[in-house]
Design an enzyme around this catalytic site. Sequence first.
Site, PDB file in Angstrom:
ATOM      1  N   ASP A  40     -17.700 -24.890  37.474  1.00  0.00           N
ATOM      2  CA  ASP A  40     -17.063 -23.583  37.354  1.00  0.00           C
ATOM      3  C   ASP A  40     -17.379 -22.797  38.617  1.00  0.00           C
ATOM      4  O   ASP A  40     -18.548 -22.498  38.891  1.00  0.00           O
ATOM      5  CB  ASP A  40     -17.586 -22.838  36.129  1.00  0.00           C
ATOM      6  CG  ASP A  40     -17.012 -21.424  36.022  1.00  0.00           C
ATOM      7  OD1 ASP A  40     -15.813 -21.310  35.711  1.00  0.00           O
ATOM      8  OD2 ASP A  40     -17.765 -20.451  36.257  1.00  0.00           O
ATOM      9  N   GLU A 124     -11.829 -26.876  38.202  1.00  0.00           N
ATOM     10  CA  GLU A 124     -10.770 -25.974  37.771  1.00  0.00           C
ATOM     11  C   GLU A 124      -9.538 -26.131  38.667  1.00  0.00           C
ATOM     12  O   GLU A 124      -9.652 -26.295  39.873  1.00  0.00           O
ATOM     13  CB  GLU A 124     -11.247 -24.528  37.864  1.00  0.00           C
ATOM     14  CG  GLU A 124     -12.423 -24.185  36.992  1.00  0.00           C
ATOM     15  CD  GLU A 124     -12.913 -22.773  37.250  1.00  0.00           C
ATOM     16  OE1 GLU A 124     -12.368 -21.830  36.631  1.00  0.00           O
ATOM     17  OE2 GLU A 124     -13.819 -22.606  38.076  1.00  0.00           O
ATOM     18  N   ASP A 204     -21.110 -18.578  33.045  1.00  0.00           N
ATOM     19  CA  ASP A 204     -20.549 -19.624  33.908  1.00  0.00           C
ATOM     20  C   ASP A 204     -20.999 -21.013  33.478  1.00  0.00           C
ATOM     21  O   ASP A 204     -20.255 -21.985  33.631  1.00  0.00           O
ATOM     22  CB  ASP A 204     -20.949 -19.367  35.363  1.00  0.00           C
ATOM     23  CG  ASP A 204     -20.355 -18.083  35.907  1.00  0.00           C
ATOM     24  OD1 ASP A 204     -19.366 -17.595  35.320  1.00  0.00           O
ATOM     25  OD2 ASP A 204     -20.878 -17.557  36.910  1.00  0.00           O
TER      26      ASP A 204
END
Length: 229
Positions: A40, A124, A204
């Site tokens: 992340d 991501e 996170d």
Amino acid sequence: MEGTPTICIIVRNADGWYAHIVCDVAPSPLPPTGKSVGIDVGLESFATLSNGVQIANPRHYRTAERKLKQAQRRLARRVKGSNRSRKARTLLAKAHLKVKRARRDFAHTIARALVNEDDHIAVEKLNIRGMVRNHRLTTSIHDAGWGIVLHILLAKAASAGRVVVDVNPAGTSQRCAQCGESVPKRRAVRWHSCPYCGCALHRDHNAALNILKKGGGTAFGEAQPLGGP
């Protein structure tokens, strides 16, 4: 050099001339480690891994911003076309080149460490062009260099026989990675506390665990990973 040279590009940078030589190199797969990781990315920390490790954001541009502004002001005071103007322009270009090289060196270091450590990497799928439209965060997003790291990571993973999967990050911060329940929170809230199962960890870290689940096809209500190697 390794491999067979195929292309040579001559370029001129602020500090001199360089020859960029492209070679065809056979892949050299690394031995499997049996590990997987979800990543992340962010601005507070450059990245948080699903194993809880946080990678600090070096903020290369922010660190050098004062010197860059001084070099820019020095150039603005010079008479255009003069020798002093050319020297000031060269110094400014060298300062920007130093920031660029520091960012790429950081990207290579992070990508190499991830590829050496993990067989399966879930990241991501970011719309960086859309994100930089937020004028308050434009400079910080460009400074983080997420796109550069991802580009280098893909190249190193392909050479090492690793798999990189990009997943839709929607909801990864709002869903509990342990029980799958939705736990809405504002952006300013940095700690995830699930009222359903009692899971408590950094926001996170929770998102990285959800990204790993999505990338491995084990996310709640999601049978297959989004994206591909």
